[in-house]
Design an enzyme around this catalytic site. Structure first.
Site, PDB file in Angstrom:
ATOM      1  N   ARG A 191      31.817  29.636  57.845  1.00 19.41           N
ATOM      2  CA  ARG A 191      32.510  30.841  57.401  1.00 19.41           C
ATOM      3  C   ARG A 191      31.779  31.384  56.188  1.00 19.41           C
ATOM      4  O   ARG A 191      31.126  32.416  56.266  1.00 19.41           O
ATOM      5  CB  ARG A 191      33.940  30.422  57.025  1.00 19.41           C
ATOM      6  CG  ARG A 191      35.022  31.349  57.402  1.00 19.41           C
ATOM      7  CD  ARG A 191      36.390  30.774  57.093  1.00 19.41           C
ATOM      8  NE  ARG A 191      36.526  30.222  55.756  1.00 19.41           N
ATOM      9  CZ  ARG A 191      37.687  29.963  55.154  1.00 19.41           C
ATOM     10  NH1 ARG A 191      38.814  30.213  55.782  1.00 19.41           N
ATOM     11  NH2 ARG A 191      37.722  29.460  53.947  1.00 19.41           N
TER      12      ARG A 191
ATOM     13  N   TYR B 237      67.311  46.647  68.778  1.00 17.47           N
ATOM     14  CA  TYR B 237      66.306  47.286  69.636  1.00 17.47           C
ATOM     15  C   TYR B 237      66.039  46.454  70.876  1.00 17.47           C
ATOM     16  O   TYR B 237      65.952  45.217  70.800  1.00 17.47           O
ATOM     17  CB  TYR B 237      64.991  47.442  68.874  1.00 17.47           C
ATOM     18  CG  TYR B 237      65.010  48.523  67.827  1.00 17.47           C
ATOM     19  CD1 TYR B 237      65.229  49.860  68.180  1.00 17.47           C
ATOM     20  CD2 TYR B 237      64.793  48.218  66.491  1.00 17.47           C
ATOM     21  CE1 TYR B 237      65.235  50.852  67.218  1.00 17.47           C
ATOM     22  CE2 TYR B 237      64.796  49.210  65.518  1.00 17.47           C
ATOM     23  CZ  TYR B 237      65.015  50.527  65.897  1.00 17.47           C
ATOM     24  OH  TYR B 237      65.020  51.506  64.939  1.00 17.47           O
TER      25      TYR B 237
ATOM     26  N   LYS C 150      44.765  32.622  44.742  1.00 17.32           N
ATOM     27  CA  LYS C 150      44.341  33.825  45.486  1.00 17.32           C
ATOM     28  C   LYS C 150      45.556  34.460  46.154  1.00 17.32           C
ATOM     29  O   LYS C 150      46.639  33.853  46.218  1.00 17.32           O
ATOM     30  CB  LYS C 150      43.293  33.429  46.532  1.00 17.32           C
ATOM     31  CG  LYS C 150      43.801  32.445  47.581  1.00 17.32           C
ATOM     32  CD  LYS C 150      42.666  31.847  48.403  1.00 17.32           C
ATOM     33  CE  LYS C 150      43.202  30.864  49.427  1.00 17.32           C
ATOM     34  NZ  LYS C 150      42.126  30.118  50.087  1.00 17.32           N
TER      35      LYS C 150
ATOM     36  N   MET D  98      62.654  46.946  61.093  1.00 18.32           N
ATOM     37  CA  MET D  98      61.853  47.160  59.890  1.00 18.32           C
ATOM     38  C   MET D  98      62.614  46.747  58.629  1.00 18.32           C
ATOM     39  O   MET D  98      62.067  46.109  57.731  1.00 18.32           O
ATOM     40  CB  MET D  98      61.429  48.633  59.792  1.00 18.32           C
ATOM     41  CG  MET D  98      60.459  48.888  58.651  1.00 18.32           C
ATOM     42  SD  MET D  98      60.044  50.621  58.461  1.00 18.32           S
ATOM     43  CE  MET D  98      59.082  50.926  59.938  1.00 18.32           C
TER      44      MET D  98
HETATM   45  C1  LIG Z   1      42.441  28.747  50.048  1.00 10.72           C
HETATM   46  C2  LIG Z   1      41.427  27.750  49.662  1.00 10.72           C
HETATM   47  C3  LIG Z   1      41.812  26.535  49.072  1.00 10.72           C
HETATM   48  C4  LIG Z   1      43.247  26.103  48.953  1.00 10.72           C
HETATM   49  O1  LIG Z   1      43.675  25.644  50.217  1.00 10.72           O
HETATM   50  P1  LIG Z   1      45.150  25.087  50.460  1.00 10.72           P
HETATM   51  O2  LIG Z   1      45.116  24.612  51.857  1.00 10.72           O
HETATM   52  O3  LIG Z   1      46.067  26.228  50.253  1.00 10.72           O
HETATM   53  O4  LIG Z   1      45.376  24.009  49.468  1.00 10.72           O
HETATM   54  C5  LIG Z   1      40.811  25.689  48.605  1.00 10.72           C
HETATM   55  N1  LIG Z   1      39.509  26.020  48.744  1.00 10.72           N
HETATM   56  C6  LIG Z   1      39.111  27.157  49.342  1.00 10.72           C
HETATM   57  C7  LIG Z   1      37.662  27.438  49.492  1.00 10.72           C
HETATM   58  C8  LIG Z   1      40.049  28.051  49.836  1.00 10.72           C
HETATM   59  O5  LIG Z   1      39.643  29.172  50.447  1.00 10.72           O
END
Ligand SMILES: *Cc1c(COP(=O)(O)O)cnc(C)c1O
Length: 389
Positions: A158, A280, A40, A328
């Site tokens: 969640r 800055y 992801k 930046m």
């Molecule tokens: C992001 C995620 C993972 C991977 O987690 P890591 O800590 O990066 O290994 C696994 N399962 C779900 C549901 C996630 O959202």
């Protein structure tokens, strides 16, 4: 889109062979459970269309993304890398069908997008009874049996079916009619703290949930969860961060290979007098005469502003402190103690690398390595070290 290396302000090197080696290490650790890969957020900022094919060549058969559009990108990359190769090997161009690795979409299917999931061979993670009903209705309209992955909330609060919905489903399993349950998953909240009592409670809740659902493979562990031991492995583990070199257990030495190196180019070096200020807000004031190297990286590149007066660079094997605020497009280092032959315009200062890995940068910035990786900017010239195969 990125500049050629000689024009770029910084060079980001991503070692696909190290990612593949990390996946194989985690696969071996999780054996006999299978090992997926979470790609992801564009492969945690490293480029999902490069990372996913490298992992597939290493043997990975299951991928997770967060969004539908990420899934489409990963499917396209895998089709090009894996299916074409298979078709070429079999000597048949169009005729060989290739479904390719499985891709699960963690955030589920936005309503009305079900046809896109089936078109791109993506499997939505079903996070509620409503998600289940919508996917089952789509399967019935298609008159097809579709794969389904159900996410049970065991303590993250969640996504996933809360206990009430789990029990409603358990007492009416016909809601899964027309679906083939390929995975029951949950997600650990505290896996990076092995002694945290929530780990055991989530494991119990996960086992309980699987016990009341139709039999299906289970998946619970993220990167850190793999290191909690085999009870947490279930049938499929889902590492993300550890693939990219992040330490799975912050308290212990990092067993993962480093994946990312970031080098920023020095644009100018100047001598400043004692009492002169840098950047800055004049937040750094020289206490002696200093040599300041200005580097072509800034917060617009994801080099977090929280690193102001806290960041570290490496040049000529020596650590140099970032002084002044991160702007930046620029950062400034005190290179007074570095020979001029090393710290000169055109030379590079290492910002992330073997001597200062992403976890150390995260500590400097007061955050976690995940945020450092997923913030890596689009202006860097990206070089990929190829994986085998
Ligand atoms: C992001 C995620 C993972 C991977 O987690 P890591 O800590 O990066 O290994 C696994 N399962 C779900 C549901 C996630 O959202």
């Amino acid at each position: 889109m990125t500049d050629p290396p000689e024009r770029a302000g910084a060079v980001l090197t991503i070692d696909l062979a190290a990612i593949a080696a990390n996946w194989q290490q985690l696969r071996d650790r999780a054996h006999p459970a299978d090992c997926a890969a979470v790609v992801k957020a564009d492969g945690y900022g490293l480029g999902a269309s490069r990372v996913a094919p490298a992992l597939a060549r290493a043997g990975c058969q299951t991928f997770f993304v967060a969004h539908l559009d990420e899934g489409i990108v990963v499917r396209r990359a895998l089709d090009e890398a894996v299916c074409r190769r298979k078709q070429a090997a079999s000597g048949r161009e169009q005729t060989t069908s290739c479904n390719g690795p499985r891709i699960f979409v963690l955030n589920g299917a936005p309503s009305g997008c079900e046809p896109e999931f089936s078109h791109h061979r993506l499997c939505p993670v079903l996070n509620s009874l409503g998600d289940i009903d919508a996917w089952a209705a789509f399967a019935r309209r298609q008159d097809r049996c579709l794969d389904a992955c159900i996410h049970i909330d065991t303590g993250m609060s969640r996504l996933g079916l809360p206990p009430g919905e789990l029990h409603a489903l358990a007492s009416n399993p016909s809601r899964l009619g027309g679906l083939h349950l390929t995975l029951v998953m949950s997600h650990l909240a505290c896996a990076d703290e092995p002694a945290h009592p929530l780990n055991g409670r989530q494991l119990d809740a996960f086992r309980g949930a699987r016990g009341v659902l139709p039999p299906a493979p289970g998946s619970l562990a993220n990167s850190s969860g793999i290191f909690l031991g085999s009870p947490y492995h279930a049938d499929l583990v889902r590492p993300g961060a550890a693939l990219y070199g992040v330490a799975p257990l912050p308290e212990l030495p990092n067993p993962m290979a480093q994946v990312v190196q970031l080098k920023g180019k020095i644009l100018q070096v100047r001598e400043i007098d004692s009492g002169a200020s840098v950047g800055y807000g004049a937040s750094h004031r020289a206490r002696r005469s200093e040599r300041i190297a200005t580097v072509a990286v800034g917060y617009a590149d994801g080099y977090l502003r929280a690193l102001s007066n806290r960041g570290v660079g490496i040049i000529g094997g020596q650590r140099v402190p970032l002084v002044g605020r991160v702007s930046m497009d620029l950062i400034t280092f005190d290179v007074t103690d570095i020979p001029e032959a090393a710290a000169h315009p055109g030379a590079f200062i290492e910002l992330v690398g073997p001597d200062h890995p992403v976890d150390a940068v995260a500590l400097d910035a007061g955050t976690i390595a995940y945020e450092i990786l997923t913030s890596l900017g689009r202006r860097y010239h990206r070089l990929y070290v190829p994986s085998e195969g």
